[in-house]
Scaffold this active site. Structure first.
Site, PDB file in Angstrom:
ATOM      1  N   GLU A   1     -51.369   2.076  -0.268  1.00 33.73           N
ATOM      2  CA  GLU A   1     -50.123   1.286  -0.239  1.00 33.73           C
ATOM      3  C   GLU A   1     -49.252   1.709   0.953  1.00 33.73           C
ATOM      4  OE1 GLU A   1     -46.814   2.195  -2.324  1.00 33.73           O
ATOM      5  OE2 GLU A   1     -47.519   3.997  -3.317  1.00 33.73           O
TER       6      GLU A   1
ATOM      7  N   CYS B   1     -40.871   5.226  -8.051  1.00 36.82           N
ATOM      8  CA  CYS B   1     -41.256   4.913  -9.431  1.00 36.82           C
ATOM      9  C   CYS B   1     -42.449   5.759  -9.886  1.00 36.82           C
ATOM     10  CB  CYS B   1     -41.558   3.432  -9.579  1.00 36.82           C
ATOM     11  SG  CYS B   1     -42.727   2.832  -8.369  1.00 36.82           S
TER      12      CYS B   1
ATOM     13  N   GLU C   1     -36.437  -2.722  -1.925  1.00 38.63           N
ATOM     14  CA  GLU C   1     -37.677  -2.818  -1.139  1.00 38.63           C
ATOM     15  C   GLU C   1     -38.865  -3.251  -2.002  1.00 38.63           C
ATOM     16  OE1 GLU C   1     -40.274  -0.048   1.828  1.00 38.63           O
ATOM     17  OE2 GLU C   1     -38.462   0.749   0.906  1.00 38.63           O
ATOM     18  N   MET C   2     -38.876  -2.761  -3.243  1.00 33.66           N
ATOM     19  CA  MET C   2     -39.972  -3.123  -4.151  1.00 33.66           C
ATOM     20  C   MET C   2     -39.933  -4.622  -4.454  1.00 33.66           C
ATOM     21  SD  MET C   2     -42.459  -1.593  -5.756  1.00 33.66           S
ATOM     22  CE  MET C   2     -42.416  -0.110  -6.724  1.00 33.66           C
ATOM     23  N   ALA C   3     -38.731  -5.149  -4.618  1.00 34.04           N
ATOM     24  CA  ALA C   3     -38.583  -6.593  -4.872  1.00 34.04           C
ATOM     25  C   ALA C   3     -39.116  -7.381  -3.681  1.00 34.04           C
ATOM     26  CB  ALA C   3     -37.120  -6.924  -5.116  1.00 34.04           C
TER      27      ALA C   3
ATOM     28  N   HIS D   1     -49.976  18.623   0.255  1.00 31.18           N
ATOM     29  CA  HIS D   1     -49.522  17.668  -0.765  1.00 31.18           C
ATOM     30  C   HIS D   1     -48.628  16.583  -0.141  1.00 31.18           C
ATOM     31  CE1 HIS D   1     -48.303  16.136  -4.660  1.00 31.18           C
ATOM     32  NE2 HIS D   1     -47.045  16.151  -4.225  1.00 31.18           N
TER      33      HIS D   1
ATOM     34  N   SER E   1     -51.203   8.181  -4.070  1.00 29.55           N
ATOM     35  CA  SER E   1     -50.477   7.074  -4.710  1.00 29.55           C
ATOM     36  C   SER E   1     -51.276   6.449  -5.836  1.00 29.55           C
ATOM     37  CB  SER E   1     -50.183   5.975  -3.680  1.00 29.55           C
ATOM     38  OG  SER E   1     -49.267   6.432  -2.750  1.00 29.55           O
TER      39      SER E   1
END
Lengths: 302, 425
Positions: free
Chosen positions: B117, B51, B196-198, B102, B112
């Site tokens: 995170e 995202c 995974e974000m959920a 990078h 991030s």
């Protein structure tokens, strides 16, 4: 010693506390926090001494002695709440919203009647109940107004996604809404009691004094404002869907108008809510030369 | 070896740009690898699409085989059917050691939005695995990504970067959610999507005391699995509108390519509800809720990834020391990685050069000893050592130059020159 304490002493202390609270928007640390609390506390001490001295001189409790004292008691109770909240919560921007009202009340109290309400001495117990209910209801109004404004500010910040830009820390909307609800639910019955005892007092007071007439514009306006608040109260209890923002707006209008009415009426009618014509009030003031000759007045000239 | 990255992230481009270039599903990525292989057959690829970033890493044995940034921009444009002008200004390029640094910073979460995170590690790992599945990576990208994951592990062990609020969910709920609601244990949480974000968001919300969790996902099995893990209940996709009207907190993390809820749909759902405030956290990229949903009524608080940027900047400012430590580790690891590449690329040539020169010196010394048979063994050893030192001293300047040149990538030109000058073919 106590008689040297003037209105200006605590007015200036509260003003300093407010200025420091404003600087905390940019510089938030324990020094500024305790400086604000310190100034407010200093003002509180001076405020206590002033009210004590006034009460001693008038031989009446501050709530009964005059509109000036009644207004100062209202400011005094508001300061107590500020000190309590600020001491237990280091981050909350409560003072920014509450202290302007305190400063305003203290400032305005300089311009309202300092004479004793006529006719109340015969029914001192009822008078005390009436004044107490009014002042406690008014504290609820002040707090409700502050919570409502805080709610609207927080709502705006959240909608505009600018929580971090102004350095302000406020409670959640949920908590502010709940506190606002309780402030209305508590203050409206208190004001109603104040109203009822006021009407009762007018009926039992000495008719020869011509002290309080129910047809007085100030009483009529207060009655209308109270009716508005009763409508708000009923709506809160009956309505099932009461969005917090709407409650906050209606509270701001109702409480704001009540507070404004109260203050404006006191300023323009120097006899106070319970006063009669200005000349009569002035005569009464002259008769109470003991009070007016005291060095208890604000040093800044109106 | 040549490494290159073309990217846009939360620091360089708005969500409106990133969502146009994002690869929202594994299928999307696999199709992208097919196209890339066809266009640039001599390269290896790994795409990291989250995202907060869309990054295309390429690696080649020879720099001449590397696609230009314009060619890669054209690939993005053709694949997503977006005009190049719409994003070219937001696309950055790094090559050589800069590209390696990078990737290491990305994997360590120094780059991030939410500093420290953990999710980025699994996202990088997942990107690498999908590239393997799509036969897009190779020995160079393998070495690069394996090292990136090691560096990430090292940074997490040696710094305190991962302490405190370290997920997007925790920042969003901690800052915005807590400003709306006092408590979460009496709230209904609707999670749309089961990725995974959920999972990450639910983990945080569960710590906040959430008890009623509803998971709605197009694939009901995944919704069921996620709901089971967090003690919630899975509901069919067809019930979404009903739950939109009942939820206090909505977290959306689907991989949909278009918004799944627009203002009209949400307005209809709100009319059926109680009108209470609703906190919507749209973590999808592309977004799952169209931005006009926030205008439905004043009780709607809609936040997307970009809205968290300011909060994260505050988080970042509070960890300056840890960032410096992490960057120092990244710097050290980048140098080591480049050094390893140098060894890998120049090692065989240096070895051959040394052997050639020592062979020549040995041959000449044998001729000399045959001419001077009276030399004692000690004398011969002394001469051997002297000649060896001469050879080493003569080799030192060219090898030193080679090492210096290799710090910024493989010095293909220099290696070629050495091979030609000394006939090392």
């Amino acid at each position: 010693m106590l008689s040297n304490v003037t209105l200006f002493c605590f007015f200036a202390s509260y003003l300093c506390a407010l200025v420091i609270e404003l600087t905390r928007l940019r510089l938030k640390n324990s020094v500024t926090r305790w400086a604000a609390i310190g100034f407010a506390f200093a003002g509180f001490i001076a405020h206590t001494a002033y009210l004590f001295e006034r009460s001693r001189t008038a031989e009446l409790p501050p709530l009964l002695s005059s509109t000036h004292d009644w207004m100062l008691v209202l400011a005094y109770l508001t300061v107590v709440i500020y000190l309590f909240v600020s001491t237990i919560d280091s981050s909350l921007g409560f003072g920014l919203f509450l202290l302007p009202i305190v400063v305003g009340l203290v400032g305005v109290s300089r311009f309202v009647s300092q004479s004793t309400t006529p006719g109340l001495s015969v029914t001192r117990g009822w008078g005390m109940l009436h004044a107490s209910m009014w002042v406690l209801g008014a504290v609820g109004v002040v707090i409700g107004l502050v919570f409502s404004v805080m709610y609207l500010v927080q709502h705006r910040r959240l909608r505009q996604k600018k929580l971090l830009e102004d350095g302000l820390e406020l409670p959640s909307l949920e908590r502010l809404g709940r506190l606002n609800w309780w402030s209305i639910v508590i203050s409206v019955p208190l004001l109603t009691l104040g109203m009822v005892t006021g009407v009762g007092l007018s009926l039992v007071s000495d008719p020869s004094t011509e002290a309080v007439r129910l047809t007085q514009p100030s009483i009529v306006i207060s009655l209308l404002t109270w009716l508005g608040m009763m409508a708000l109260f009923a709506w809160l209890l009956i309505a099932q869907r009461t969005p917090g923002r709407l409650v906050a707006w209606r509270t701001v209008w109702a409480f704001g108008f009540l507070l404004l009415t109260l203050i404006v009426l006191q300023v323009f009618n120097r006899g106070g809510v319970h006063g009669v014509a200005s000349d009569h009030s002035a005569m009464l003031n002259q008769q109470r030369s003991g009070l007016d000759s005291q060095p208890l007045t604000l040093t800044i000239q109106p | 070896m040549n490494v290159q990255v073309v990217y846009c992230n939360h620091q360089t481009a708005d969500l409106s740009v990133r969502e146009k270039l994002a690869f929202s599903s594994e299928d999307d990525l696999l199709r992208a690898y097919d196209v890339l292989r066809e266009r640039f057959p001599a390269s290896e690829y790994v795409v990291v699409s989250t995202c907060n970033r869309v990054e295309l890493y390429t690696a080649q044995e020879n720099a001449s085989d590397a696609p230009t940034s314009q060619e890669l921009a054209a690939f993005f444009s053709d694949f997503h059917r977006v005009p190049v002008e719409a994003f070219l200004g937001d696309l950055l390029e790094q090559t050589g050691a800069e590209a390696v640094r990078h990737l290491f910073e990305v994997a360590c979460s120094v780059d991030s939005m939410v500093l420290g995170e953990n999710q980025i590690v699994s996202q990088v790992k997942s990107a690498y695995e999908i590239a393997t599945k799509g036969n897009a990576n190779g020995p160079l990208t393998n070495a690069l990504f394996q090292r990136a994951l090691n560096v990430s592990r090292r940074v997490r062990t040696e710094t305190r970067l991962s302490e405190g609020r370290i997920s997007i969910a925790s920042v969003a709920v901690g800052e915005f959610g807590r400003s709306i609601f006092d408590r979460f244990d009496d709230k209904t949480i609707l999670v749309i999507g089961a990725g995974e974000m959920a999972e990450e968001t639910l983990r945080y919300l569960q710590n906040e005391g959430v008890q009623r969790i509803i998971v709605v996902n197009r694939t009901e099995e995944r919704a069921g699995a996620l709901a089971k893990e967090f003690g919630g209940q899975a509901e069919p996709w067809s019930q979404l509108d009903d739950w939109l009207s009942r939820a206090d907190v909505i977290v959306s993390t689907t991989g949909a390519t278009q918004p799944i809820v627009d203002a009209a749909r949400f307005r209809k759902a709100r009319k059926q509800g109680s009108g209470k405030p609703v906190f919507i956290l749209d973590l999808g990229a592309p977004r799952d809720f169209s931005s006009d949903v926030s205008e439905v009524d004043p009780g709607v608080f809609l936040y997307d990834i970009d809205d968290l940027e300011r909060t994260c900047a505050k988080n970042r400012a509070a960890r300056t020391t840890e960032i410096a430590k992490a960057r120092s580790i990244v710097e050290e690891e980048t140098s080591r990685f480049m050094h390893d590449i140098y060894h890998k690329a120049t090692g065989p040539i240096v070895q051959r050069l040394r052997e050639r020169w020592h062979d020549v010196s040995r041959q000449e010394l044998e001729v000399l000893y045959r001419k001077l048979p009276n030399l004692s063994e000690d004398d011969q050893q002394a001469i051997d050592r002297t000649v060896e030192r001469i050879v080493n001293k003569l080799l030192h300047p060219p090898l030193e130059t080679l090492r210096d040149e290799a710090r910024d990538g493989t010095p293909h030109g220099l290696l070629d020159a050495i091979m030609r000058l000394f006939h090392l073919h």
